[in-house]
Enzyme design. Structure first.
Site, mmCIF file in Angstrom:
data_model
loop_
_atom_site.group_PDB
_atom_site.id
_atom_site.type_symbol
_atom_site.label_atom_id
_atom_site.label_comp_id
_atom_site.label_asym_id
_atom_site.label_seq_id
_atom_site.Cartn_x
_atom_site.Cartn_y
_atom_site.Cartn_z
ATOM 1 N N ASN A 22 0.854 -1.189 0.000
ATOM 2 C CA ASN A 22 0.000 0.000 0.000
ATOM 3 C C ASN A 22 0.881 1.227 0.000
ATOM 4 O O ASN A 22 2.036 1.159 0.442
ATOM 5 C CB ASN A 22 -0.856 0.026 1.271
ATOM 6 C CG ASN A 22 -2.091 -0.841 1.163
ATOM 7 O OD1 ASN A 22 -2.462 -1.272 0.077
ATOM 8 N ND2 ASN A 22 -2.715 -1.084 2.283
ATOM 9 N N ARG A 23 0.343 2.346 -0.432
ATOM 10 C CA ARG A 23 1.092 3.594 -0.432
ATOM 11 C C ARG A 23 1.104 4.152 0.994
ATOM 12 O O ARG A 23 0.054 4.461 1.543
ATOM 13 C CB ARG A 23 0.387 4.573 -1.365
ATOM 14 C CG ARG A 23 1.280 5.498 -2.090
ATOM 15 C CD ARG A 23 0.449 6.430 -2.927
ATOM 16 N NE ARG A 23 0.126 5.910 -4.241
ATOM 17 C CZ ARG A 23 0.985 5.856 -5.259
ATOM 18 N NH1 ARG A 23 2.239 6.239 -5.118
ATOM 19 N NH2 ARG A 23 0.593 5.405 -6.423
#
Ligand code: CTP
Length: 211
Positions: A22-23
């Site tokens: 995930n960012r």
């Protein structure tokens, strides 16, 4: 007083050269860990892979996957407060391949995913005695932020949720705006630099625990 936090992304291996993630820069979680430690709280930070240095005065445990993160959190308990800031990958490849997958239907095209444990929900559901007195999470939303965040607080069994509008450049950025949702009401923090927000919410957590 003891606090356990998660921060950063998790990284779920697909094969020796690829992963799902995930960012997340980890900045907000690291800043919060540091701000809690500055208030005299004993802090363990369980962090996924980030480019950040360990925050001063904080016991930092580095992990990669969601399952490792959950195990490290369980090892770090008991605590008075648990705060889930990490952007945990909700899914992981069912069987990471030992060899690099090819970009065809039998390789990446056949990738099967299984659900990861929900760390926040797992800790919130611990029996009285084992459950931290205050369990808090973050809700990163791009739209209908408060509606989703209020629902997330109830669904996950958390006491507090910090709702985070990530429709702009919050992910990886230096500034943030949060709305704290508790059973008693809602409070806005920011817009402000992430370390200033961290100091304000550390004060709020400390105040609630001291009560
Ligand atoms: N969280 C967690 N373990 C997971 C997924 C999320 O501990 N496997 C925590 C996050 O650290 C955060 C909160 O749950 O505190 C909400 O995370 P978010 O990604 O916004 O929620 P999801 O459960 O992924 O819900 P959705 O994707 O439907 O928005």
């Amino acid at each position: 007083m003891r606090a356990v936090l998660t921060a950063g992304p998790t990284l779920e291996p697909i094969d020796p050269v690829r992963f799902l993630s995930n960012r997340s820069s980890g900045r907000q979680g690291y800043a919060l860990a540091e701000a809690l430690a500055a208030l005299g709280i004993e802090v363990t930070l369980v962090s996924g892979p980030t480019a950040l240095n360990d925050p001063p005065g904080v016991a930092t445990v580095r992990v990669e996957t969601a399952r490792e993160m959950l195990a490290a959190v369980e090892d770090a308990l008991p605590a008075d407060v648990f705060i889930a800031v990490a952007a945990v990958a909700d899914w992981r490849p069912a069987e990471p391949s030992g060899v690099k997958l090819k970009l065809d239907k039998s390789g990446i095209g056949a990738l099967k995913l299984v659900e990861n444990p929900d760390i926040l929900r797992t800790i919130a559901a611990l029996p009285p005695g084992a459950r931290p007195r205050l369990v808090a999470g973050f809700a990163a939303e791009t739209h209908d932020m408060l509606v989703h965040a209020r629902d997330k607080r109830l669904r996950k069994g958390a006491d507090w949720i910090f709702a985070n509008d990530v429709s702009g450049d919050v992910m990886g950025g230096t500034h943030n705006t949060l709305t704290l949702i508790t059973p008693d009401g809602e409070t806005r923090f920011g817009p402000a630099p992430k370390d200033e927000i961290a100091r304000q919410i550390a004060q709020a957590l400390h105040g609630a625990l001291a009560r």
